[in-house]
Motif scaffolding. Sequence first.
Motif, PDB file in Angstrom:
ATOM      1  N   ARG A 108       0.875  -1.185   0.000  1.00  0.00           N
ATOM      2  CA  ARG A 108       0.000   0.000   0.000  1.00  0.00           C
ATOM      3  C   ARG A 108       0.903   1.223   0.000  1.00  0.00           C
ATOM      4  NH1 ARG A 108      -5.501   1.394   3.279  1.00  0.00           N
ATOM      5  NH2 ARG A 108      -6.206  -0.031   1.642  1.00  0.00           N
ATOM      6  N   LEU A 130      -3.601  -0.755  -2.667  1.00  0.00           N
ATOM      7  CA  LEU A 130      -4.076   0.629  -2.801  1.00  0.00           C
ATOM      8  C   LEU A 130      -2.886   1.540  -3.083  1.00  0.00           C
ATOM      9  CD1 LEU A 130      -6.802   2.677  -1.804  1.00  0.00           C
ATOM     10  CD2 LEU A 130      -4.895   3.439  -0.477  1.00  0.00           C
ATOM     11  N   HIS A 135      -7.162   0.566  -6.799  1.00  0.00           N
ATOM     12  CA  HIS A 135      -7.428  -0.306  -5.643  1.00  0.00           C
ATOM     13  C   HIS A 135      -8.054  -1.607  -6.164  1.00  0.00           C
ATOM     14  CE1 HIS A 135      -7.730  -1.461  -1.606  1.00  0.00           C
ATOM     15  NE2 HIS A 135      -8.664  -0.650  -1.149  1.00  0.00           N
ATOM     16  N   ASN A 174     -11.662   8.968  -7.791  1.00  0.00           N
ATOM     17  CA  ASN A 174     -10.429   8.564  -7.111  1.00  0.00           C
ATOM     18  C   ASN A 174     -10.021   7.140  -7.467  1.00  0.00           C
ATOM     19  OD1 ASN A 174     -12.070   6.864  -5.635  1.00  0.00           O
ATOM     20  ND2 ASN A 174     -12.025   8.077  -3.772  1.00  0.00           N
ATOM     21  N   ASN A 175      -9.000   6.677  -6.749  1.00  0.00           N
ATOM     22  CA  ASN A 175      -8.419   5.346  -6.969  1.00  0.00           C
ATOM     23  C   ASN A 175      -9.459   4.215  -6.993  1.00  0.00           C
ATOM     24  OD1 ASN A 175      -8.884   5.858  -4.233  1.00  0.00           O
ATOM     25  ND2 ASN A 175      -6.748   5.592  -3.592  1.00  0.00           N
ATOM     26  N   VAL A 176     -10.390   4.239  -6.048  1.00  0.00           N
ATOM     27  CA  VAL A 176     -11.393   3.169  -5.971  1.00  0.00           C
ATOM     28  C   VAL A 176     -12.283   3.223  -7.218  1.00  0.00           C
ATOM     29  CG1 VAL A 176     -13.381   2.322  -4.656  1.00  0.00           C
ATOM     30  CG2 VAL A 176     -11.318   3.066  -3.460  1.00  0.00           C
ATOM     31  N   ASP A 241     -17.330   7.181  -2.034  1.00  0.00           N
ATOM     32  CA  ASP A 241     -16.139   6.967  -1.220  1.00  0.00           C
ATOM     33  C   ASP A 241     -15.864   8.304  -0.542  1.00  0.00           C
ATOM     34  OD1 ASP A 241     -13.756   6.035  -0.127  1.00  0.00           O
ATOM     35  OD2 ASP A 241     -12.631   6.032  -2.018  1.00  0.00           O
ATOM     36  N   THR A 242     -14.854   8.314   0.299  1.00  0.00           N
ATOM     37  CA  THR A 242     -14.503   9.546   1.002  1.00  0.00           C
ATOM     38  C   THR A 242     -14.225  10.680   0.008  1.00  0.00           C
ATOM     39  OG1 THR A 242     -12.973  10.535   2.581  1.00  0.00           O
ATOM     40  CG2 THR A 242     -12.037   8.917   1.083  1.00  0.00           C
ATOM     41  N   SER A 245      -9.215  11.582   0.297  1.00  0.00           N
ATOM     42  CA  SER A 245      -8.447  10.339   0.362  1.00  0.00           C
ATOM     43  C   SER A 245      -7.166  10.548   1.157  1.00  0.00           C
ATOM     44  CB  SER A 245      -8.098   9.870  -1.056  1.00  0.00           C
ATOM     45  OG  SER A 245      -9.221   9.261  -1.652  1.00  0.00           O
ATOM     46  N   MET A 246      -6.574   9.429   1.559  1.00  0.00           N
ATOM     47  CA  MET A 246      -5.312   9.511   2.294  1.00  0.00           C
ATOM     48  C   MET A 246      -4.266  10.211   1.428  1.00  0.00           C
ATOM     49  SD  MET A 246      -5.137   5.866   4.288  1.00  0.00           S
ATOM     50  CE  MET A 246      -6.004   4.836   3.094  1.00  0.00           C
ATOM     51  N   CYS A 283     -16.581   1.545  -0.096  1.00  0.00           N
ATOM     52  CA  CYS A 283     -15.447   0.669   0.258  1.00  0.00           C
ATOM     53  C   CYS A 283     -15.061   0.782   1.723  1.00  0.00           C
ATOM     54  CB  CYS A 283     -14.256   1.000  -0.629  1.00  0.00           C
ATOM     55  SG  CYS A 283     -13.611   2.675  -0.386  1.00  0.00           S
ATOM     56  N   LEU A 284     -15.470   1.877   2.397  1.00  0.00           N
ATOM     57  CA  LEU A 284     -15.065   2.197   3.761  1.00  0.00           C
ATOM     58  C   LEU A 284     -13.551   2.505   3.799  1.00  0.00           C
ATOM     59  CD1 LEU A 284     -16.950  -0.547   5.825  1.00  0.00           C
ATOM     60  CD2 LEU A 284     -17.881   1.487   4.742  1.00  0.00           C
ATOM     61  N   PRO A 285     -13.001   3.284   4.688  1.00  0.00           N
ATOM     62  CA  PRO A 285     -13.702   3.965   5.769  1.00  0.00           C
ATOM     63  C   PRO A 285     -14.644   5.068   5.265  1.00  0.00           C
ATOM     64  CG  PRO A 285     -11.395   4.664   5.684  1.00  0.00           C
ATOM     65  CD  PRO A 285     -11.556   3.575   4.683  1.00  0.00           C
TER      66      PRO A 285
HETATM   67  N1  NVA Z   1     -10.010   6.642  -1.650  1.00  0.00           N
HETATM   68  C1  NVA Z   1      -9.622   6.176  -0.345  1.00  0.00           C
HETATM   69  C2  NVA Z   1      -9.825   4.716  -0.261  1.00  0.00           C
HETATM   70  C3  NVA Z   1      -9.448   4.080   1.026  1.00  0.00           C
HETATM   71  C4  NVA Z   1      -9.694   2.612   1.041  1.00  0.00           C
HETATM   72  C5  NVA Z   1      -8.179   6.572  -0.067  1.00  0.00           C
HETATM   73  O1  NVA Z   1      -7.340   6.457  -0.973  1.00  0.00           O
HETATM   74  O2  NVA Z   1      -7.896   7.008   1.043  1.00  0.00           O
END
Ligand code: NVA
Length: 329
Positions: A108, A130, A135, A174-176, A241-242, A245-246, A283-285
Amino acid sequence: LSISQLSPAEFSKLVLNASAYKQATKAAFAAGPGQVPQTLEGKLKGRTVAMMFSKRSTRTRVSTEAAVALMGGHPMFLGKDDIQLGVNESLYDTSVVISSMTSCMVARVGPHSDVANLAKDSSVPVINALSDDFHPLQAIADFQTIHEAFATKPAHEASLGLEGMKVAWVGDSNNVLFDMATACVMLGVDIAVASPAGYGIPDRMKEIILGAAKGVAKPGKLIETTVPEEAVKDADILVTDTWVSMGQEAEAQKRLKAFAGFQITNELAKRGGAKPGWKFMHCLPRHPEEVDDEVFYGPQSLVFPEAENRLWAAVSALEAFVVNNGRIL
Ligand code: NVA
Ligand code: CP
């Protein structure tokens, strides 16, 4: 590293294997605690899977560790303070050294190039857990969830029998999303993406997503809009999704403002005209700004089976890439 590296048949098989292992393991567990189905038992015996995580994780970490344990191997978790992942040592050196002692790296990372570089120089398979761009394990679990909730037609070689369905993604591109959209296009599932202006799908990602249509008789359509109601129209599944993202924490305030009006609610589904019986996925969180409690915890929500399916997606991917050397059987 991403769903775009798979054919539709390979992706479908990973999903179907995940579902089959779920059923077999649940049946075995019902027969007695700690019973593992014969098809999984000892498949990773004597093997170590290095789990290199430079970002936080609940589902990906737990599902990968549990999957390796089910298969009789040793999951070795290496957090960002444990090893030199891109810090104080080149990724090349890290990749050569870790792959000389283990059977797989599950990584990750931030920039996608980090996991791509690990893979380039590794002598063992590398699974993307991820990156800022993709992801893939989430996409396998998500389609397992969709298949379990919706598939009525028998699945055949290159498809899960989901053609003609519509997914509405309302929120950040985003990634997801990128791996989910790639899978949708491959499987003939339409996906409508509603993001605020300036937060849509970058061109280089659109190319990858649409590239998945190659060789597919009836690929799913990718529809883009800045109007949530438009995306939701006639959708079978609403997904988000959020919004932060991180790695995007510094932009949080700006993003929360830009995404105002994009929260998934029952009112939005009604106004937009989602199909009766629509389902919700995430997908959470999860944070309440992108979806309210009524939807998230409501009867149409698939979020907890979706999270559980991460375990079976991990089992399926480890079997294909580690046990079977990349042959998806
Ligand atoms: N888009 C979020 C997904 C976390 C599973 C992230 O990259 O933080
Ligand atoms: N969905 C997902 O990848 O969750 P984690 O970030 O908790 O692993």
